[in-house]
Motif scaffolding. Structure first.
Motif, PDB file in Angstrom:
ATOM      1  N   VAL A   1    -129.453  50.169 -25.756  1.00 19.63           N
ATOM      2  CA  VAL A   1    -129.666  51.536 -26.233  1.00 19.63           C
ATOM      3  C   VAL A   1    -128.353  52.302 -26.164  1.00 19.63           C
ATOM      4  N   GLY A   2    -128.202  53.250 -27.083  1.00 19.27           N
ATOM      5  CA  GLY A   2    -126.988  54.066 -27.110  1.00 19.27           C
ATOM      6  C   GLY A   2    -126.929  54.815 -28.428  1.00 19.27           C
ATOM      7  N   PRO A   3    -126.026  55.773 -28.553  1.00 19.10           N
ATOM      8  CA  PRO A   3    -125.936  56.548 -29.805  1.00 19.10           C
ATOM      9  C   PRO A   3    -125.441  55.680 -30.955  1.00 19.10           C
ATOM     10  N   SER A   4    -125.580  56.184 -32.172  1.00 17.30           N
ATOM     11  CA  SER A   4    -125.098  55.456 -33.353  1.00 17.30           C
ATOM     12  C   SER A   4    -123.621  55.128 -33.195  1.00 17.30           C
TER      13      SER A   4
ATOM     14  N   GLU B   1    -133.590  47.562 -34.313  1.00  9.57           N
ATOM     15  CA  GLU B   1    -134.230  48.842 -34.680  1.00  9.57           C
ATOM     16  C   GLU B   1    -135.463  48.630 -35.549  1.00  9.57           C
ATOM     17  N   PRO B   2    -136.428  47.808 -35.121  1.00 10.08           N
ATOM     18  CA  PRO B   2    -137.510  47.427 -36.026  1.00 10.08           C
ATOM     19  C   PRO B   2    -138.464  48.561 -36.392  1.00 10.08           C
TER      20      PRO B   2
ATOM     21  N   THR C   1    -132.217  49.780 -30.035  1.00  7.12           N
ATOM     22  CA  THR C   1    -132.759  51.058 -30.488  1.00  7.12           C
ATOM     23  C   THR C   1    -131.799  52.180 -30.089  1.00  7.12           C
ATOM     24  N   HIS C   2    -131.867  53.312 -30.816  1.00  6.09           N
ATOM     25  CA  HIS C   2    -131.121  54.496 -30.360  1.00  6.09           C
ATOM     26  C   HIS C   2    -132.089  55.475 -29.700  1.00  6.09           C
ATOM     27  N   ASP C   3    -133.379  55.095 -29.674  1.00  2.00           N
ATOM     28  CA  ASP C   3    -134.434  55.977 -29.156  1.00  2.00           C
ATOM     29  C   ASP C   3    -134.674  55.658 -27.676  1.00  2.00           C
TER      30      ASP C   3
ATOM     31  N   LYS D   1    -121.935  52.894 -24.739  1.00  2.00           N
ATOM     32  CA  LYS D   1    -121.209  54.011 -25.372  1.00  2.00           C
ATOM     33  C   LYS D   1    -119.835  53.494 -25.749  1.00  2.00           C
ATOM     34  N   GLY D   2    -119.475  53.656 -27.015  1.00  2.00           N
ATOM     35  CA  GLY D   2    -118.144  53.245 -27.475  1.00  2.00           C
ATOM     36  C   GLY D   2    -117.809  51.792 -27.189  1.00  2.00           C
TER      37      GLY D   2
END
Length: 361
Positions: A36-39, A160-161, A192-194, A209-210
Motif C-alpha cells: 500500500v502507498g500513494p500513487s 488494484e483489482p 492497493t492505494h486504499d 513511499k518513493g
C-alpha cells in the motif's frame, strides 16, 4: 518450510531513475500481503517484478524456495488478477476461465471439474455461457478471479483489482476476497492505494513511499505503532492527528489559541527531546467520562468544524497550530465556534521527531 516469496535487496531503475530501492520482503504460506502507498510509490512495479513482467536491476526473487529472478512469468507458478480484468471479449465466461488450462494441455474432464468448482465458489455458475460484454464490473472481476483460481498457483498477485468498482461493490468484493483467502489458505500479494482495503484484507502490510519500504507489519502494529509520520498520516481514516508540542520538566505542552497550553504528564517517565510531534488517533480523543485511567487527560478545545457521519461525529479543532480531529458519538453537543471539553487518551500516543518524522517511543 521455505517461504512462499523471498525478495532480497531488489532494485529497479529505468536509466538513472531508481523506482525501487533495496526492497526486502518475506511471506509465509497462507499470508495475505498488501502493498500500500500513494500513487507512484512503486507498488505496482514491485508486483510486476515479482510476476516477471519487469526485469529487475539488482537483487533476487525466490518463489516457493526456488530462484526465479530471471525466470519468465509462465514458469513462476503465479496467477495474476489485473485492474482491467484482461478477459477475452469473444470467448464465453467458461472459455475465459478454462483457456489457460487448455493451453497447458490439461485434460477436458479436469477442466470441467475445476470450472464447476470455481463457478460454484464465486457464484457465477449462471454466467458461464455469457460473454464479458454482457457482464457487470463485479461479475467480470469474479471471472478474472475464477481464471486465476483454476490454476492453483503457489502465489496469487492482485493489482488494484477493485479500483474500477463503485463503493458498495468494492466492499462486497473485499469481503469475497477475504472469504476466498480464508477458504483456500492461499498465499496472496495484493496492491492497493486504499488503506482501508489494506487494513481489512491483510495479514501483513508493506507501506511504501518513493520506492522505499517505510514499515512492514500486521495491520494492528501499523495502525497503533506507525514507524514514522508518513505511515501515521497515511494509514487510518481519518488520519492520525499530528500535533506539534514541546517537552519540559516531564510534561508535554500543546499550544492553544488565546488560552493556556494543555499540559500532559509524560507517560512512564519517557525521555524525549524538547520539540516533538504528538500522534493521537481521532478515536483516542473522547467525551469526558467516556474512558478512565492514568493515561486519560482532560482538555478544552475550541470547535472549528462539526462533521456528522452517521454513528460518529468528527469534530475539528486547532491545537499546536494543527487541525485536530476527534471521533465523538453521534449525540455530541459540539457546536462550531464553541468551546468543548474532551479527554485525550494517551495510552496509545505516538511521539515523532519533527525533522526526520521518525518514531521516538
Amino acid at each position: 518450510m521455505a517461504p512462499v516469496l523471498t525478495i532480497r535487496n531488489l532494485r529497479k531503475a529505468y536509466g538513472e531513475t531508481v523506482i525501487l530501492h533495496d526492497v526486502n520482503i518475506e511471506i509465509e504460506e497462507g499470508d495475505f500481503l498488501v502493498l500500500v502507498g500513494p500513487s507512484g510509490c512503486g507498488k505496482s512495479t514491485l508486483l510486476n517484478c515479482i510476476a516477471g513482467l519487469e526485469p529487475i536491476t539488482g537483487g533476487s526473487v525466490a518463489i516457493g524456495g526456488r530462484e526465479m529472478t530471471k525466470a519468465p512469468p509462465k514458469d513462476r507458478d503465479i496467477a495474476m488478477v489485473f485492474q482491467s480484468y484482461a478477459l477475452y471479449p469473444t470467448m464465453t465466461v467458461a472459455k475465459n476461465i478454462t483457456f489457460g488450462m487448455k493451453v497447458r494441455g490439461v485434460d477436458s474432464a479436469t477442466q470441467k471439474r475445476k470450472l464447476e468448482e470455481v463457478a460454484r465458489q464465486l457464484q457465477i455458475s449462471q454466467l458461464l455461457d455469457r460473454k464479458p460484454g454482457q457482464l457487470s464490473g463485479g461479475q467480470r472481476q469474479r471471472v478474472a478471479m475464477g481464471r486465476a483460481l483454476v490454476r492453483e498457483p503457489k502465489l496469487f498477485l492482485f493489482d488494484e483489482p477493485l479500483s474500477n468498482l463503485d463503493a458498495k461493490l468494492r466492499v462486497e468484493m473485499r469481503t469475497e476476497i477475504k472469504r476466498l483467502h480464508q477458504d483456500l489458505g492461499a498465499s496472496m500479494v495484493y496492491v492497493t492505494h486504499d488503506q482501508i482495503e489494506a487494513m481489512t484484507l491483510a495479514t501483513k502490510i508493506v507501506v511504501m513511499k518513493g520506492g522505499v519500504i517505510q514499515q512492514i507489519g500486521a495491520p494492528s502494529e501499523i495502525y497503533n505503532r506507525p514507524a514514522n509520520m508518513f505511515v501515521a498520516d497515511f494509514m487510518g481514516s481519518p488520519a492520525m492527528n499530528l500535533i506539534p508540542a514541546t517537552v519540559e520538566n516531564g510534561q508535554v505542552a500543546i499550544a492553544r489559541e488565546g488560552d493556556e497550553p494543555i499540559l500532559i504528564d509524560l507517560p512512564g517517565g519517557a525521555s524525549l527531546p524538547r520539540d516533538v510531534v504528538l500522534g493521537l488517533r481521532p478515536e483516542d480523543i473522547v467525551e469526558p467520562g467516556a474512558r478512565s485511567g492514568a493515561h486519560v487527560v482532560p482538555a478544552r478545545c475550541k470547535v472549528e468544524v462539526v462533521e456528522p457521519a452517521g454513528a460518529d461525529t468528527y469534530v475539528v479543532s486547532r491545537l499546536g497550530g494543527a487541525a485536530v480531529t476527534a471521533r465523538l458519538s453521534a449525540e455530541t453537543q459540539a457546536r462550531a465556534g464553541q468551546p468543548l471539553d474532551v479527554a485525550f487518551d494517551l495510552g496509545k500516543a505516538s511521539f515523532f521527531e519533527p525533522q526526520t518524522g521518525a518514531r521516538l517511543n
